[in-house]
Design a protein around this motif. Structure first.
Motif, PDB file in Angstrom:
ATOM      1  N   PRO A 233      49.920  38.982  -2.975  1.00 13.87           N
ATOM      2  CA  PRO A 233      50.644  38.592  -1.759  1.00 13.87           C
ATOM      3  C   PRO A 233      49.727  37.916  -0.759  1.00 13.87           C
ATOM      4  O   PRO A 233      48.524  38.179  -0.708  1.00 13.87           O
ATOM      5  CB  PRO A 233      51.145  39.933  -1.211  1.00 13.87           C
ATOM      6  N   THR A 234      50.291  37.028   0.045  1.00 12.35           N
ATOM      7  CA  THR A 234      49.504  36.336   1.066  1.00 12.35           C
ATOM      8  C   THR A 234      50.375  35.996   2.259  1.00 12.35           C
ATOM      9  O   THR A 234      51.534  35.606   2.098  1.00 12.35           O
ATOM     10  CB  THR A 234      48.872  35.052   0.501  1.00 12.35           C
TER      11      THR A 234
ATOM     12  N   ARG B   8      55.963  37.357  -8.927  1.00 14.35           N
ATOM     13  CA  ARG B   8      56.530  38.432  -9.733  1.00 14.35           C
ATOM     14  C   ARG B   8      57.162  37.829 -10.973  1.00 14.35           C
ATOM     15  O   ARG B   8      57.977  36.909 -10.883  1.00 14.35           O
ATOM     16  CB  ARG B   8      57.584  39.228  -8.950  1.00 14.35           C
TER      17      ARG B   8
ATOM     18  N   TYR C   6      58.956  36.233   1.188  1.00 16.49           N
ATOM     19  CA  TYR C   6      59.614  37.314   1.926  1.00 16.49           C
ATOM     20  C   TYR C   6      59.621  36.942   3.397  1.00 16.49           C
ATOM     21  O   TYR C   6      58.572  36.752   3.990  1.00 16.49           O
ATOM     22  CB  TYR C   6      58.893  38.651   1.724  1.00 16.49           C
TER      23      TYR C   6
ATOM     24  N   ILE D 123      55.770  35.948   3.738  1.00 18.23           N
ATOM     25  CA  ILE D 123      54.744  36.386   2.803  1.00 18.23           C
ATOM     26  C   ILE D 123      55.110  35.773   1.457  1.00 18.23           C
ATOM     27  O   ILE D 123      56.275  35.787   1.058  1.00 18.23           O
ATOM     28  CB  ILE D 123      54.687  37.910   2.710  1.00 18.23           C
TER      29      ILE D 123
ATOM     30  N   THR E 255      44.322  41.271   0.735  1.00 17.38           N
ATOM     31  CA  THR E 255      44.476  39.839   0.466  1.00 17.38           C
ATOM     32  C   THR E 255      44.409  38.962   1.705  1.00 17.38           C
ATOM     33  O   THR E 255      43.784  37.914   1.674  1.00 17.38           O
ATOM     34  CB  THR E 255      45.806  39.575  -0.249  1.00 17.38           C
TER      35      THR E 255
ATOM     36  N   GLU F 261      64.273  38.540   0.794  1.00 20.02           N
ATOM     37  CA  GLU F 261      63.455  37.998  -0.278  1.00 20.02           C
ATOM     38  C   GLU F 261      64.195  36.835  -0.930  1.00 20.02           C
ATOM     39  O   GLU F 261      65.397  36.908  -1.168  1.00 20.02           O
ATOM     40  CB  GLU F 261      63.170  39.073  -1.322  1.00 20.02           C
TER      41      GLU F 261
ATOM     42  N   ILE G 144      53.929  46.082  -2.734  1.00 20.48           N
ATOM     43  CA  ILE G 144      53.205  45.330  -1.717  1.00 20.48           C
ATOM     44  C   ILE G 144      53.466  45.980  -0.361  1.00 20.48           C
ATOM     45  O   ILE G 144      54.609  46.200   0.023  1.00 20.48           O
ATOM     46  CB  ILE G 144      53.648  43.862  -1.700  1.00 20.48           C
TER      47      ILE G 144
ATOM     48  N   LEU H 146      47.680  42.839   4.187  1.00 21.61           N
ATOM     49  CA  LEU H 146      48.477  43.021   2.978  1.00 21.61           C
ATOM     50  C   LEU H 146      47.656  43.754   1.922  1.00 21.61           C
ATOM     51  O   LEU H 146      46.491  43.429   1.688  1.00 21.61           O
ATOM     52  CB  LEU H 146      48.918  41.667   2.416  1.00 21.61           C
TER      53      LEU H 146
ATOM     54  N   TYR I 143      54.336  35.735  -2.730  1.00 20.08           N
ATOM     55  CA  TYR I 143      53.779  36.565  -3.795  1.00 20.08           C
ATOM     56  C   TYR I 143      54.395  36.148  -5.117  1.00 20.08           C
ATOM     57  O   TYR I 143      55.360  35.364  -5.170  1.00 20.08           O
ATOM     58  CB  TYR I 143      54.009  38.058  -3.534  1.00 20.08           C
TER      59      TYR I 143
END
Length: 634
Positions: A632-633, A339, A346, A335, A584, A353, A613, A594, A337
């Motif tokens: 997130p994707t 931040r 992830y 995933i 998402t 992570e 998330i 997600l 994302y």
């Protein structure tokens, strides 16, 4: 040589999926048989993990439960499954791939216990302590201990074939079991009215018809068998001393652990050369320690571990192979994302992570279907619309689109349009094309007003050529195209058209240029009113939508089968409606979505919205928090 480890870690659905720190990173090998692999189960903050060690480093690790509050990990006889007590006082079994099933429910053992309580102590004051499975995997042994006891709980076993439960004719409240079924039991001995009682260890040989043999002296409380069943290790209560006994109760060797005071049952490695245990340090923080039995040297292996258990088997096949075989066909492992302006990945399999891009200004990540690349928007070039300088604080920035390689972290600029702000990029299913929104901004000197123009664009990554898909939106009010998503066949692009009073999902053809002139409204085509977030399953059959914003009926999360036209609004998904972050994307297998939830106010105060998330099953029955971030994707 290697060692695999199962352990417990904090149960947040992705805190990220947070990964375990490397275990056993010592120069001295742990002592596995040459060419073999050893596995250890241990608890870390409430969830079960499995990892593998080659004698000098971790070669694989995996978290296999996500429920929190677990305890007392032990292994099945074949070394392929970990059994444990859940926070609800049931006994479950977890496979290497994280599949779980109940072996004994809390209601089962409490009903069994309630029939046998002869005093006024409520069975609710009882809990499960140790557990084990017999060598033939037929019987589940467990100990029930009382919060206040006058002799120390009871031992029982469940026949996993028939479901019947029986009490064992052995007094005690803690136990260990040998490969042939002998029991090493911790029980209370009454001394006198002044000294009260003390704990002691007793060995009961199967079938437990004889009086137990006392092992060692006073105040021995935590014992374990070696995996060949020929030796017993035992700790002295509230002491740094531990002993190795033979089965006759003779002391073979005595060890002193210095300042360490073991607080849980020890466990032998399957080759019998090491013993692991958990103990608090001088600050009260628990850690996992190993003692090399030939010289008594103790090494700290890991922080934040509260219980440990070695598998009885030395393996010739790595966990990595079995995990990767199980993952085939499951699709993407990552995933992506954002931040704090950086892009993170992830790893859902390893629960780790990692920072992919240290940018400081990045937003809108999107990961390719082959998980090899991530595209994102960056403002690091410092471009701004000159028209807004002095009239906007800060001036409106211009984002450019970059691409990062997952394997190497190498970054390149993919879309270079210094005259525009580019955002909301997404990959086509085959990864060759990207779609994105392109926004320009100018000032109408005659009217003294700002004019916005936003268009959808399609770019061929191989040639660098790009084309505009939509007509100009020139207007004085802001307009945005967001949440771009290709259909599974790559022939259409869905997006959210929003602005003043507009929140509408639309679809545009990528094949028929004539049809592009009039993008279809998803609200009209599919009957989903006020749609403001969408995601398509990889096969193009299912659509997840958050809809109903501004509608009298209120907002809901809807799952629609585009082939049949049927839709549902699973109850478990509705807590994610009306939240700042929208649905998402689908997972590659179409089973999970997600979402973002719970804005972090300390970040919000800095004008940066970051959220918890969650990965949530499509039916809404399973959810897990994995990380803090935005956009997130899968």
């Amino acid at each position: 040589m290697g060692i695999a480890i199962a352990f417990l870690a904090t149960g947040v659905f992705f805190a990220g999926f947070f990964g375990a720190k490397a275990l056993f990173d010592k120069e001295k090998p742990m002592g596995a048989s040459e060419g073999g692999l050893m596995r250890l189960a241990f608890l870390q903050q409430g969830d079960v993990w499995i990892a593998e060690h080659d004698g000098s480093r971790i070669v694989e690790e995996k978290r296999i439960t996500w429920m929190g509050g677990c305890r007392s990990p032990a292994w099945s006889a074949d070394g392929r499954r970990v059994i444990f007590v859940s926070s609800g006082d049931s006994i479950l079994e977890a496979s290497e791939q994280g599949n779980t099933r109940y072996l004994l429910t809390a209601n089962e053992w409490r009903d069994f216990l309630s029939e046998r309580i002869t005093n006024t102590i409520s069975f609710e004051k009882h809990d499960l302590a140790d557990l084990a499975v017999s060598r033939d995997d037929r019987y589940l042994f467990f100990a029930v201990r009382r919060e206040k006891d006058d002799g120390g709980g009871l031992l029982a076993r469940k026949d996993l074939q028939t479901g019947t439960i029986e009490t064992l004719p052995v007094p005690g409240h803690r136990f260990a079991i040998s490969p042939n079924g002998d029991l090493l039991v911790t029980a209370w001995e009454k001394v006198d009215e002044v000294e009260g009682r003390r704990s002691a260890l007793f060995l009961y040989r199967t079938p437990y018809q004889d009086t137990g043999r006392r092992i060692g002296g006073d105040d021995l409380s935590l014992g374990a068998f070696s995996h060949d069943g020929d030796r017993i290790a035992a700790f002295q209560e509230n002491s740094s001393t531990f002993y190795i006994f033979d089965l006759e109760g003779n002391v073979m060797k005595t060890y002193d652990l210095g300042a360490l005071r073991p607080m849980d049952r020890p466990s032998f490695t399957p080759d019998g050369e090491n013993l692991v245990f958990t103990a608090p340090d001088e600050n009260g923080r628990f850690g996992l320690y190993s003692v090399l039995l030939k010289d008594g040297d103790a090494n700290k292996l890991r922080e934040d571990v509260t219980s440990a258990s070695w598998s009885p088997v030395i393996y010739t096949e790595t966990l990595a192979r079995s995990w990767r075989e199980a993952e085939k066909g499951e699709g993407q492992r990552f995933i992506a994302y954002e931040r704090g302006g950086d892009i993170y990945l992830y790893d859902l399999d390893a629960d780790v992570e990692s920072k992919l891009v240290a940018d400081g200004t990045a937003i809108d990540p999107y990961i390719s279907q082959d998980q090899s690349k991530v595209i994102y928007v960056s403002f690091k070039d410092g471009l701004v619309f000159k028209e807004t300088q002095g009239s906007s604080s800060p001036p409106l920035r211009k984002g450019q689109i970059y691409e990062a390689e997952v394997a190497s972290g190498k970054v390149r600029k993919l879309v270079d349009m210094p005259e525009a702000n580019c955002y909301s990029p997404c990959y086509s299913p085959d990864g060759r094309h990207i779609a994105f929104a392109r926004e320009t901004f100018s000032k109408d000197e005659g009217e003294g007003l700002y004019v916005f123009d936003v268009q959808l664009c399609l770019m061929d990554k191989e040639t660098g050529r790009w084309e505009v898909l939509t007509e100009s939106t020139n207007g004085w009010e802001w307009r945005g195209f967001e949440n771009l998503s290709f259909t599974g066949d790559g022939k259409q692009l869905y997006y959210i058209d929003q602005g003043e009073g507009i929140v509408e999902a639309k679809t545009i053809s990528l094949i028929d240029k004539e049809k592009r002139k009039n993008p279809k409204s998803l609200d009209e085509e599919k009957g989903i009113p006020y749609t403001y977030a969408i995601a398509f399953s990889r096969d193009g059959q299912f659509l997840a939508a958050e809809h109903g914003r501004f509608s009298p009926q209120g907002e809901r999360v809807l799952i629609m089968d585009l082939k049949s036209g049927k839709s549902s609004a699973p109850a478990g998904l509705q807590e994610f409606a009306r939240k700042p972050q929208n649905v998402t994307s689908f997972s590659p297998d179409g089973r999970f979505l997600l979402f973002g939830l719970s804005v972090h106010t300390e970040v919000e105060a800095k004008n940066v919205r970051e959220e918890d998330i969650y990965v949530v099953s499509v039916d809404g029955k399973e959810k897990r928090k994995i990380a803090v971030g935005r956009n997130p994707t899968f």
